[in-house]
Enzyme design. Sequence first.
Site, PDB file in Angstrom:
ATOM      1  N   LEU A  10       7.549  57.309  25.366  1.00  0.00           N
ATOM      2  CA  LEU A  10       7.712  58.541  24.592  1.00  0.00           C
ATOM      3  C   LEU A  10       9.189  58.924  24.520  1.00  0.00           C
ATOM      4  O   LEU A  10       9.845  59.110  25.547  1.00  0.00           O
ATOM      5  CB  LEU A  10       6.917  59.690  25.221  1.00  0.00           C
ATOM      6  N   ARG A  17      19.142  70.080  25.433  1.00  0.00           N
ATOM      7  CA  ARG A  17      20.024  70.505  26.540  1.00  0.00           C
ATOM      8  C   ARG A  17      21.181  69.549  26.801  1.00  0.00           C
ATOM      9  O   ARG A  17      22.100  69.887  27.545  1.00  0.00           O
ATOM     10  CB  ARG A  17      19.196  70.712  27.811  1.00  0.00           C
ATOM     11  N   LYS A  24      19.384  61.791  23.183  1.00  0.00           N
ATOM     12  CA  LYS A  24      19.412  61.775  24.650  1.00  0.00           C
ATOM     13  C   LYS A  24      19.179  60.398  25.250  1.00  0.00           C
ATOM     14  O   LYS A  24      19.916  59.957  26.135  1.00  0.00           O
ATOM     15  CB  LYS A  24      18.367  62.758  25.188  1.00  0.00           C
ATOM     16  N   GLY A  78       3.905  67.867  21.403  1.00  0.00           N
ATOM     17  CA  GLY A  78       3.537  67.665  22.802  1.00  0.00           C
ATOM     18  C   GLY A  78       3.294  66.201  23.127  1.00  0.00           C
ATOM     19  O   GLY A  78       3.158  65.354  22.240  1.00  0.00           O
ATOM     20  N   ASN A 169       3.230  65.808  38.859  1.00  0.00           N
ATOM     21  CA  ASN A 169       3.088  64.718  37.897  1.00  0.00           C
ATOM     22  C   ASN A 169       4.465  64.166  37.521  1.00  0.00           C
ATOM     23  O   ASN A 169       5.338  64.898  37.065  1.00  0.00           O
ATOM     24  CB  ASN A 169       2.382  65.263  36.648  1.00  0.00           C
ATOM     25  N   ARG A 315      40.879  43.094  30.135  1.00  0.00           N
ATOM     26  CA  ARG A 315      40.154  43.675  29.002  1.00  0.00           C
ATOM     27  C   ARG A 315      39.297  42.622  28.286  1.00  0.00           C
ATOM     28  O   ARG A 315      39.446  41.433  28.522  1.00  0.00           O
ATOM     29  CB  ARG A 315      41.157  44.333  28.058  1.00  0.00           C
ATOM     30  N   ASN A 359      53.168  29.424  35.300  1.00  0.00           N
ATOM     31  CA  ASN A 359      53.564  30.617  36.037  1.00  0.00           C
ATOM     32  C   ASN A 359      54.211  31.621  35.085  1.00  0.00           C
ATOM     33  O   ASN A 359      55.169  31.286  34.387  1.00  0.00           O
ATOM     34  CB  ASN A 359      54.554  30.244  37.141  1.00  0.00           C
ATOM     35  N   TYR A 369      51.417  42.103  18.718  1.00  0.00           N
ATOM     36  CA  TYR A 369      51.153  43.005  17.589  1.00  0.00           C
ATOM     37  C   TYR A 369      52.442  43.334  16.871  1.00  0.00           C
ATOM     38  O   TYR A 369      53.441  43.714  17.493  1.00  0.00           O
ATOM     39  CB  TYR A 369      50.511  44.291  18.140  1.00  0.00           C
ATOM     40  N   ARG A 422      68.580  34.576  25.106  1.00  0.00           N
ATOM     41  CA  ARG A 422      69.259  35.792  25.573  1.00  0.00           C
ATOM     42  C   ARG A 422      70.751  35.615  25.354  1.00  0.00           C
ATOM     43  O   ARG A 422      71.243  34.500  25.140  1.00  0.00           O
ATOM     44  CB  ARG A 422      68.982  36.002  27.070  1.00  0.00           C
TER      45      ARG A 422
END
Length: 452
Positions: A10, A17, A24, A78, A169, A315, A359, A369, A422
């Site tokens: 059900l 709430r 829910k 119900g 119950n 990730r 390494n 990116y 560099r």
Amino acid sequence: MKSPIAVVVLAAGAGTRMKSALPKVLHPLANRPMLRHVLANVMALKPARIVGVVAPGARDVMAAFAPHATVVQKKPLGTGDAAKAALGALRGHTGPVLVVFGDAPLVTSASLKRLLSACAKERAAVGVLGFVAGDPSPYGRLIVQRGMLEKIVESKDADEIERTVDFCNSGVMCLDGRLIAGLLAGIKNKNAKREFYLTDAVALARAASHKAIAVEGEEAEFQGINSRAELAVAERALQQRLRAAAMMGGVTMIDPDTVWLSADTKFANDIVIGPNVRFGPGVEIAADVEIKAFCDIEGARIGRGAIVGPFTRIRPGSEVAEDAHIGNFVELKATRMGRGAKANHLAYLGDADIGAASNIGAGTIAVNYDGFGKWRTVIADDVFIGSNSSLVAPVRIGKGANVSAGSVVTEDVPEGALAFGRARQVTKEGRAAPLRAKLKARAAAAKRGKKK
Ligand code: UD1
Ligand code: MG
């Protein structure tokens, strides 16, 4: 031979709430929708069919029930009315029908099995799982006389004596499939809430001289979820179970209360997990892996003997091969670390393939990116990437190559090559002192200027 079981779940209640746009039963527990926990629990009974009862338009809930059938309860009149909505989908089924709630994910399959076997043994038309409640006020009370469950009285309809009963119950009910249609047909809505109560099936069965029974279970299992606070309580309970199961399976946890698991986390044995580690969905960890404190791992496979952490973030789409080491403040995203490869400190490795025994120096960044697209960095086996290097993807580094520290690598590096990316260092003998004198004088002049 045992007769096949049908399960009705059900899930057509409003769930107001929760104060949420998300239905829910789709709120997650251990990173899996609540409803999928309920389904996993009932699947353990190997039912012949499962029928979900949903509210009109609840497409997402229907999808969460898939591949199982769903029926729509037009109006929330119900639990009795909701069960009735499932009758069409139960046609031809003569075995037991188990009715469970979609918002009670902690009920164990062991308890469901106990109820089913008690009903079969006692030849009961109706059986319910009951529990002794610390605070019985929100629950229907189980009125048992001489071992027979005579009726269930909802709190709002209970008289003074019935209200003192603390045997309650849980909502889990088992009905004889040959009798269910007749019992549900007899349910009326003459009660305080003007609802069709499924619980009235008990008194109706007794009036027709059928047996009804109550089987006792633990209150903690039957906590329904109606609010975010109750969701948090259920999360805690589920985490405890998942941790206990992992430890039972051969995982050491130094501080289990601080290890957060997903319902689908898979562990081999002889794994050691330090404090404050979170496993998001889709994680698989092989044997002999050590995960040190403060790691966050999601959507990743970690191979045998690997060492991860402390403070590693892995990730989705990542794969760490056997004996690789991923150290502190290293983030992997959709990255494959080859066997025995190492990235021990301070690195972002996004969309990268890193070959065996390579390494990766401290401060390395796989620049994946460019503001528009994501590109891959491919590093072959036995490569050495010097500290503080940026590998601007798409770029390939060949087998056995060396990239000097501080390089910005924008072009492919062939196998066995040494790459510098560099500026060359310039050194001027004896020039430190004159430079300092000049800078000191400039600072003093600026200070005098301010005073005026
Ligand atoms: C129900 C039981 C009560 C029990 C308690 C345990 C009845 C009449 N009462 O009360 O004895 O102690 O659960 O938590 O059964 N639902 C529908 N359609 C409806 C109404 C409800 O699908 O029209 C579903 C809800 O989504 C929920 C479940 O049925 O999953 C239970 O409904 P809820 O309104 O919470 O019942 P309670 O009043 O708590
Ligand atoms: Mg309820």
